[in-house]
Design a protein around this motif. Structure first.
Motif, PDB file in Angstrom:
ATOM      1  N   SER A   2      53.804  86.747  89.888  1.00 49.54           N
ATOM      2  CA  SER A   2      53.350  87.843  89.034  1.00 49.54           C
ATOM      3  C   SER A   2      54.330  88.135  87.914  1.00 49.54           C
ATOM      4  O   SER A   2      53.948  88.640  86.849  1.00 49.54           O
ATOM      5  N   VAL A   3      55.612  87.825  88.113  1.00 51.71           N
ATOM      6  CA  VAL A   3      56.591  87.997  87.043  1.00 51.71           C
ATOM      7  C   VAL A   3      56.267  87.074  85.871  1.00 51.71           C
ATOM      8  O   VAL A   3      56.367  87.457  84.696  1.00 51.71           O
ATOM      9  N   LEU A   4      55.821  85.863  86.168  1.00 46.34           N
ATOM     10  CA  LEU A   4      55.661  84.831  85.143  1.00 46.34           C
ATOM     11  C   LEU A   4      54.213  84.608  84.716  1.00 46.34           C
ATOM     12  O   LEU A   4      53.944  83.756  83.870  1.00 46.34           O
ATOM     13  N   ALA A   5      53.276  85.378  85.283  1.00 45.94           N
ATOM     14  CA  ALA A   5      51.854  85.059  85.106  1.00 45.94           C
ATOM     15  C   ALA A   5      51.314  85.372  83.719  1.00 45.94           C
ATOM     16  O   ALA A   5      50.487  84.622  83.180  1.00 45.94           O
ATOM     17  N   LEU A   6      51.730  86.488  83.116  1.00 46.20           N
ATOM     18  CA  LEU A   6      51.137  86.883  81.839  1.00 46.20           C
ATOM     19  C   LEU A   6      51.536  85.949  80.703  1.00 46.20           C
ATOM     20  O   LEU A   6      52.702  85.582  80.563  1.00 46.20           O
ATOM     21  N   ASP A   7      50.575  85.598  79.878  1.00 43.88           N
ATOM     22  CA  ASP A   7      50.896  84.930  78.627  1.00 43.88           C
ATOM     23  C   ASP A   7      51.647  85.917  77.733  1.00 43.88           C
ATOM     24  O   ASP A   7      51.431  87.137  77.805  1.00 43.88           O
TER      25      ASP A   7
END
Length: 595
Positions: free
Chosen positions: A586-591
């Motif tokens: 979830s830390v790295l998920a967003l573009d």
């Protein structure tokens, strides 16, 4: 406004029972560190902190420093206090006897430094930077430069600084552009450095700057950085001061806190070029500077301990004096001191427990440093150096992050008046805010911890520490005491969380470093929380054996505080474990466009 009173009894307990002062005093070269001498040093340091430094702390905050035509004037009282500081020999205490220092163990100087930082953090930064510069020169400087600069830096007659970053570089020192052109036996330094603590002031006759710069043929990146010693005033062969070097304070920063400490923008070489001398090998400056930075990182962590103690003392004093409302459940009677109210007691206990754990961790790490330096057996030195390396980013990161919460809680205990500057509670929070940024942010400390200190040796040092924690768990279970069983249960959960998180990082780091880094700060906080809990458990074991002593109340408080930590702080370990092991996605998920 409550003044500062050094908690010497707590300090001595942490030094003797948790850090192992007796073992440190038995090491070669430390024989003079007898219990009587240590108590005498702490008693005198407490007087100086309370009577000289604490009274000018608020004045430094209100008045700050001024800069006019490159000259910086410090707040009223600072210059006189520094003169007394040097005259009393305090600056020289931890430095090598070869250059006029007293050569006392780091464990002892750490306790004394806590007093300076708690009584007047802005003032204490001057000594911290000087001692860091002393360490860099002593370890890497030429014999000529050691003799030229160190005696007066050790005495405090001259102060020192660390000139690392520049406006375009920030924490990325590979982007440093300051230049060093060779000229005979010296170099001409040109460039501008920012965030230079005590880079210019009126308290000493000379300031010795340690400056990172690039030689003309230097390779790109951090492998092309060299370290130079650049004095404000050049020093003649006979030790007297010569002409002013080509460097100037261009301005000082207007900051959120530590107003009594000038943070300078330093311009080097605006005319013919500032004269500097190479320290260590060319293009190896960052390695030399790390001697200074590691010294500073431990001491910045200690600032977290110290400013938290100052905030706690002020909150406790207010809670004892402020009368407001009946106690919960009372049907008659008048208002009482707010320390009688459960939530105020919870806040004070939270502050107290965390501070004791933080202090124990800082002192324990200082003792590891002493052993790594002085133990006669090379394998023991290596083992304790590995432990020092492992714990230094934890002390720096965890203690300073805690300080933000503790100083904020101190304001909360005061209620509305805590938000008013005149009470003094605000200053502690403002001063504490820089500590998570100094010498590398918490994220930088955490990345250093998981990369260089855990993954590089496949968790060997962590496993050694976990083995010691397991020994303590066995002692808690064997004690047959109900409170200690509660502590043991919570500590067991914490050690398992640390072990599982370490295993996950070791399995993940090489294949997916971004996911490992996403959990780096939670891992650092987990490490500090569990290691602090282990040391608090050891404190409870000591306290249990002393409950029939004349000082029974002190030890009973130690045991209760350790239980509070076990019940209210150690459970946080489970939250950190989940964030580390399961939360990277979830830390790295967003573009980037979705933020």
């Amino acid at each position: 406004m409550t003044t500062y009173v050094a908690p010497t009894r707590d300090m001595l307990f942490a030094m003797n029972e948790l850090a192992g002062l007796a073992a440190i005093a038995a090491l070669p070269g430390n024989e003079e560190a007898t219990p009587d001498l240590v108590e005498a040093i702490l008693e005198e340091a407490a007087k100086f902190a309370t009577e000289v430094l604490a009274p000018i702390n608020a004045q430094g905050d209100r008045q700050g420093c001024t800069c006019k035509d490159g000259a910086v004037t410090t707040a009223d009282g600072f210059q006189a206090a520094y003169g007394k500081f040097v005259e009393s020999g305090w600056n020289a205490m931890p430095a090598s006897p070869e250059f006029g220092g007293q050569g006392l163990p780091s464990l002892i100087s750490t306790a004394v430094l806590e007093m300076w930082k708690a009584s007047n953090m802005a003032f204490s930064l001057c000594q911290m930077l000087t001692l860091g510069a002393v360490a860099a020169l002593e370890n890497h400087g030429s014999d000529r430069d050691k003799q030229r600069y160190l005696p007066k830096m050790v005495s405090g007659e001259w102060t020192g600084t660390m000139n690392l970053t520049e406006s375009q570089a920030g924490s990325d020192l590979s982007a440093v552009r300051t230049k060093a052109e060779p000229e005979g036996d010296h170099y001409r330094i040109t460039g501008t450095k920012i965030f230079i603590t005590w880079g210019e002031h009126d308290m000493a006759e000379n300031i010795i700057h340690m400056v990172l710069a690039r030689l003309p043929d230097a390779p790109e990146g951090t492998k092309g950085i060299s370290l130079f010693v650049v004095p404000k005033f050049l020093v003649n062969a006979d030790g007297s001061l010569g002409r002013r070097n080509d460097l100037v304070c261009a301005s000082i920063e207007h900051k959120m806190g530590i107003h009594g400490s000038p943070t300078a923008v330093m311009a080097f070489g605006e005319n013919e070029g500032a004269i500097g001398y190479l320290v260590g090998e060319a293009n190896r400056g960052l390695a030399c500077m790390f001697t200074m930075m590691n010294h500073a990182r431990l001491n910045v962590g200690l600032e977290g301990v110290a400013i938290s103690e100052r905030a706690y003392q002020q909150a406790l004093g207010f809670a004892r004096e402020r009368v407001q409302s009946r106690p919960i459940g009372a049907t008659s009677g008048g208002p009482v001191a707010i320390i009688r109210h459960p939530d105020v007691r919870r806040m004070l206990m939270n502050m107290k427990a965390r501070i004791e754990a933080m202090r124990a961790l800082a002192y324990f790490t200082a003792a590891q440093m002493d052993t790594a330096h002085s133990h006669p057996d090379a394998s023991e030195r290596a083992k304790h150096q590995a432990m020092t390396d492992l714990l230094t980013p934890v002390v720096k990161g965890w203690c300073t992050e805690n300080a933000l919460d503790i100083t904020s809680t101190g304001i909360q205990v005061h209620g509305g008046v805590g938000f008013i500057e005149e009470t003094g509670a605000c200053q502690h929070m403002r001063d504490a805010r820089i500590t998570t940024i100094y010498e590398g942010t918490t994220g930088i400390q955490a990345n250093d911890l998981i990369g260089r200190k855990v993954a590089r040796d496949q968790g060997a040092a962590v496993k050694l520490l976990l083995a010691e924690m397991n020994d303590t768990l066995a002692a808690l279970e064997a004690a047959g005491d109900n409170e200690l069983k509660v502590i043991a249960g919570s500590l067991l959960g914490g050690t398992l969380a640390l072990e599982k998180s370490t295993d996950w990082l070791l399995a993940t780091y090489d294949q997916d470093p971004a996911s490992a880094a996403a959990g780096a700060v939670p891992y650092l906080k987990l490490f500090g929380t569990v290691t602090g809990g282990w040391l608090m458990a050891r404190a409870a074991l000591v306290a249990m054996k002393m409950l029939e002593s004349p000082d029974a109340d002190f030890y009973r408080a130690k045991k209760i505080t350790a239980r509070f930590y076990a019940e209210h702080v150690l459970p946080e370990a489970q939250v950190y474990r989940e964030a580390i092991v399961s939360g990277a996605g979830s830390v790295l998920a967003l573009d980037e466009t979705m933020f």
